[in-house]
Design an enzyme around this catalytic site. Structure first.
Site, PDB file in Angstrom:
ATOM      1  N   ARG A 111      29.820  66.079  53.628  1.00 26.32           N
ATOM      2  CA  ARG A 111      30.872  65.095  53.344  1.00 26.32           C
ATOM      3  C   ARG A 111      31.977  65.331  54.361  1.00 26.32           C
ATOM      4  NH1 ARG A 111      31.370  65.720  48.342  1.00 26.32           N
ATOM      5  NH2 ARG A 111      33.120  67.155  48.042  1.00 26.32           N
ATOM      6  N   TYR A 119      23.865  63.531  50.719  1.00 29.38           N
ATOM      7  CA  TYR A 119      23.452  64.732  49.990  1.00 29.38           C
ATOM      8  C   TYR A 119      21.952  64.622  49.732  1.00 29.38           C
ATOM      9  CZ  TYR A 119      28.419  64.063  49.259  1.00 29.38           C
ATOM     10  OH  TYR A 119      29.752  63.815  49.462  1.00 29.38           O
ATOM     11  N   ASP A 158      35.756  71.315  50.168  1.00 28.97           N
ATOM     12  CA  ASP A 158      36.620  70.212  49.733  1.00 28.97           C
ATOM     13  C   ASP A 158      37.839  70.873  49.117  1.00 28.97           C
ATOM     14  OD1 ASP A 158      37.865  68.050  48.516  1.00 28.97           O
ATOM     15  OD2 ASP A 158      36.007  67.163  47.762  1.00 28.97           O
ATOM     16  N   HIS A 206      28.652  58.616  45.516  1.00 30.75           N
ATOM     17  CA  HIS A 206      30.047  58.446  45.040  1.00 30.75           C
ATOM     18  C   HIS A 206      30.727  57.356  45.855  1.00 30.75           C
ATOM     19  CE1 HIS A 206      31.462  60.662  48.587  1.00 30.75           C
ATOM     20  NE2 HIS A 206      30.569  61.596  48.315  1.00 30.75           N
ATOM     21  N   HIS A 211      43.161  62.049  42.226  1.00 29.78           N
ATOM     22  CA  HIS A 211      42.597  60.718  41.962  1.00 29.78           C
ATOM     23  C   HIS A 211      43.769  59.924  41.402  1.00 29.78           C
ATOM     24  CE1 HIS A 211      38.274  62.506  41.627  1.00 29.78           C
ATOM     25  NE2 HIS A 211      38.736  62.486  42.844  1.00 29.78           N
ATOM     26  N   HIS A 268      39.444  56.947  47.296  1.00 31.56           N
ATOM     27  CA  HIS A 268      40.294  56.714  46.122  1.00 31.56           C
ATOM     28  C   HIS A 268      41.744  56.830  46.541  1.00 31.56           C
ATOM     29  CE1 HIS A 268      40.814  61.119  46.013  1.00 31.56           C
ATOM     30  NE2 HIS A 268      39.513  61.185  46.232  1.00 31.56           N
ATOM     31  N   ASP A 316      43.593  65.992  50.159  1.00 27.13           N
ATOM     32  CA  ASP A 316      42.202  66.038  49.681  1.00 27.13           C
ATOM     33  C   ASP A 316      41.279  65.925  50.891  1.00 27.13           C
ATOM     34  OD1 ASP A 316      39.844  65.816  48.299  1.00 27.13           O
ATOM     35  OD2 ASP A 316      40.286  63.865  47.405  1.00 27.13           O
ATOM     36  N   ASP A 334      47.779  84.399  23.588  1.00 23.61           N
ATOM     37  CA  ASP A 334      49.172  84.036  23.881  1.00 23.61           C
ATOM     38  C   ASP A 334      49.449  83.933  25.386  1.00 23.61           C
ATOM     39  OD1 ASP A 334      48.909  86.689  24.392  1.00 23.61           O
ATOM     40  OD2 ASP A 334      50.830  87.289  23.494  1.00 23.61           O
ATOM     41  N   GLU A 392      35.983  64.090  54.779  1.00 30.74           N
ATOM     42  CA  GLU A 392      37.020  63.393  54.012  1.00 30.74           C
ATOM     43  C   GLU A 392      38.379  63.550  54.679  1.00 30.74           C
ATOM     44  OE1 GLU A 392      37.611  64.946  50.000  1.00 30.74           O
ATOM     45  OE2 GLU A 392      38.611  63.076  49.421  1.00 30.74           O
ATOM     46  N   HIS A 404      30.803  68.137  42.504  1.00 31.10           N
ATOM     47  CA  HIS A 404      32.001  68.873  42.072  1.00 31.10           C
ATOM     48  C   HIS A 404      31.669  70.337  41.798  1.00 31.10           C
ATOM     49  CE1 HIS A 404      34.346  64.967  40.944  1.00 31.10           C
ATOM     50  NE2 HIS A 404      34.300  65.192  42.231  1.00 31.10           N
ATOM     51  N   GLU A 458      35.904  59.107  52.502  1.00 31.97           N
ATOM     52  CA  GLU A 458      35.064  60.294  52.335  1.00 31.97           C
ATOM     53  C   GLU A 458      33.587  59.996  52.104  1.00 31.97           C
ATOM     54  OE1 GLU A 458      35.570  62.305  48.507  1.00 31.97           O
ATOM     55  OE2 GLU A 458      37.320  61.059  48.093  1.00 31.97           O
TER      56      GLU A 458
HETATM   57  N1  GLY Z   1      38.209  66.486  45.686  1.00 38.27           N
HETATM   58  C1  GLY Z   1      37.765  65.432  44.853  1.00 38.27           C
HETATM   59  C2  GLY Z   1      37.453  64.242  45.618  1.00 38.27           C
HETATM   60  O1  GLY Z   1      37.198  64.320  46.800  1.00 38.27           O
HETATM   61  O2  GLY Z   1      37.506  63.149  45.137  1.00 38.27           O
HETATM   62 MN    MN Z   2      37.847  65.847  48.054  1.00 32.57          MN
HETATM   63 MN    MN Z   3      38.570  62.708  47.400  1.00 39.58          MN
END
Ligand code: GLY
Ligand code: MN
Ligand code: MN
Length: 436
Positions: A404, A387, A259, A349, A360, A353, A270, A37, A406, A242, A383
């Protein structure tokens, strides 16, 4: 802050795009069970939030442009006032108070919902609704439609059920000046959190402890929640895109990739930064880091209204491929590697986005089969990353490095505004902050 006027203007703009004699049915999110619950922290449905900024579950916004009203006509179905439930679960605004707060024509209580849906559909030609998005809402809308279709003698059911999402999502794609201001605040809060994490990092600290530092900074700046699960990946964990286990202790010789972005007034930031636990980059770490930075700078210099994300991605891939060949991570010529798309082994990737209420965010990347040119008001991430898995067939010194970088940019009439420029990004800036 988004004004009530702007929220109502969104409702009217949505209705103006609907066919004549249409009704829009927009349900809020419901609570989600965590265990037995107890429930997860409530997160409002983004489309409902965009049109109301009302944070209660199980509410419905109703909009009509029926000619009988001669103007936009609005209603809401609210959780009923209930002293007992409110003691246990929290305050409820109630239908009566909702009328003034949201400038509604009518408000109803949730137990009237099936009848209200039928009444609001009655006499309309079209129903706009996000079918398949919320199972409970699907059942209620379908039930009301079925009941109207079964009405004896008269055909009073709307003939057409249309998808409301393309209309709302196209609106959400273009941010107003106020939305960009809120997103800039989200960016600044998140930038401060990244700086805090950089200062706090040292060998022996656990990844989840850096996560806690970040979330502390978010909350102290007015943002209760992250916009997505925070990623703190040290060493080879940075190569898991991720990674959210966040369970390892940092080691002196490693990089750590964070991130993390705050959700502020519903809007996401982000940001990713990658920095050395020791405060000083090793030569191989610096080589990979500076290559990612060069690729990101190339994209940032290029992005402006009318170019496409695909064009920016192609430029980034060129920079990354040239650099990986130069470092001996890729063998053969740059042209051969571009042809064979070998960069995909190390940059797996997309370049970025859309960003907004969702991390996203909504909005079509292609229109009529063509990549969509970027336009003022759009907000997106930039970003790039590299890797290199611990077992990658590359010179040993580069194995297990993941980087990365971003940032979040808003398209302006003439270029971009970087909303996340407050976090150090060059090697010397990062090293200076960590030493300080
Ligand atoms: N934090 C998810 C991305 O960078 O798309
Ligand atoms: Mn990110
Ligand atoms: Mn992102």
């Amino acid at each position: 802050m988004i004004s009530q006027q702007e929220i109502i203007a969104r409702q009217h703009r949505l209705l103006a795009q609907c066919e004549p004699n249409s009704v829009c049915l927009i349900p809020a999110a419901s609570m989600v069970t965590r265990s037995r619950d107890t429930e997860y922290l409530f997160r409002q449905d983004s489309d409902f939030w965009y049109l109301t900024e009302f944070n209660e579950p199980d509410t419905w916004l109703l909009l009509s442009n029926h000619e009988q009203y001669g103007r936009p006509y609005t209603g809401m179905v609210c959780q009923p006032k209930d002293p007992h439930r409110e003691v246990w679960e929290g305050r409820r605004l109630g239908a009566q108070m909702a009328v003034a707060r949201f400038d509604l024509d009518e408000a109803f209580e949730l137990d009237e919902l099936p009848e209200v849906l039928m009444e609001w559909m009655l006499g309309h030609d079209n129903v706009y609704f996000a079918q398949g998005h919320n199972r409970q809402a699907d059942t209620l809308v379908q039930g009301a439609l079925d009941a109207l279709r079964q009405a004896p003698k008269e055909n009073v059911a709307p003939g057409c059920l249309r998808d409301i999402r393309p209309l709302i999502h196209e609106m959400r794609l273009y941010k107003s000046a106020c939305e960009v201001a809120v997103m800039k605040a989200a960016g600044q809060i998140s930038a401060a959190a990244h700086k805090r994490a950089m200062r706090f990092a040292k060998a022996g600290v656990y990844e989840y402890q850096l996560e806690a530092e970040i979330h502390h900074e978010f909350a102290m700046a007015g943002a209760r929640s992250p916009a997505y699960a925070t990623i703190v990946g040290s060493g080879a964990n940075a190569c898991i895109l991720h990674y959210t286990e966040n369970s390892k202790a940092l080691a002196e010789s490693e990089l750590v990739l964070i991130d993390a972005g705050a959700e502020y007034k519903g809007y996401a930031a982000d940001i990713t930064r990658t920095f050395p636990v020791s405060g000083t980059f090793s030569e191989p770490q610096k080589a990979i880091y500076n290559l990612v930075l060069k690729a990101q700078q190339k994209a940032l210099d290029f992005i402006t209204p009318s170019v496409t994300l695909g064009e920016a991605t192609a430029l980034t891939i060129e920079v990354i491929t040239e650099g990986l060949v130069e470092l001996g991570i890729l063998t053969g010529t740059v042209a051969e590697n571009l042809e064979q798309e070998t960069w995909r082994n190390y940059f797996m990737h997309g370049l970025g986005h859309f960003l907004g209420l969702d991390v996203h965010d909504v909005g079509d990347y292609r229109v009529d089969g063509e990549e969509r040119p970027l336009q003022p008001g759009m907000v997106l991430t930039v970003e790039p990353g590299i890797y290199i898995a611990p077992d990658a067939p590359v010179p040993e010194q580069y194995r297990g490095i993941g980087v990365r970088i971003e940032d979040n940019v808003a398209l302006t009439a003439t270029g971009i505004e970087n909303l996340t420029a407050d976090v150090p990004k060059t090697v010397s800036e990062i090293e200076a902050l960590m030493k300080g």
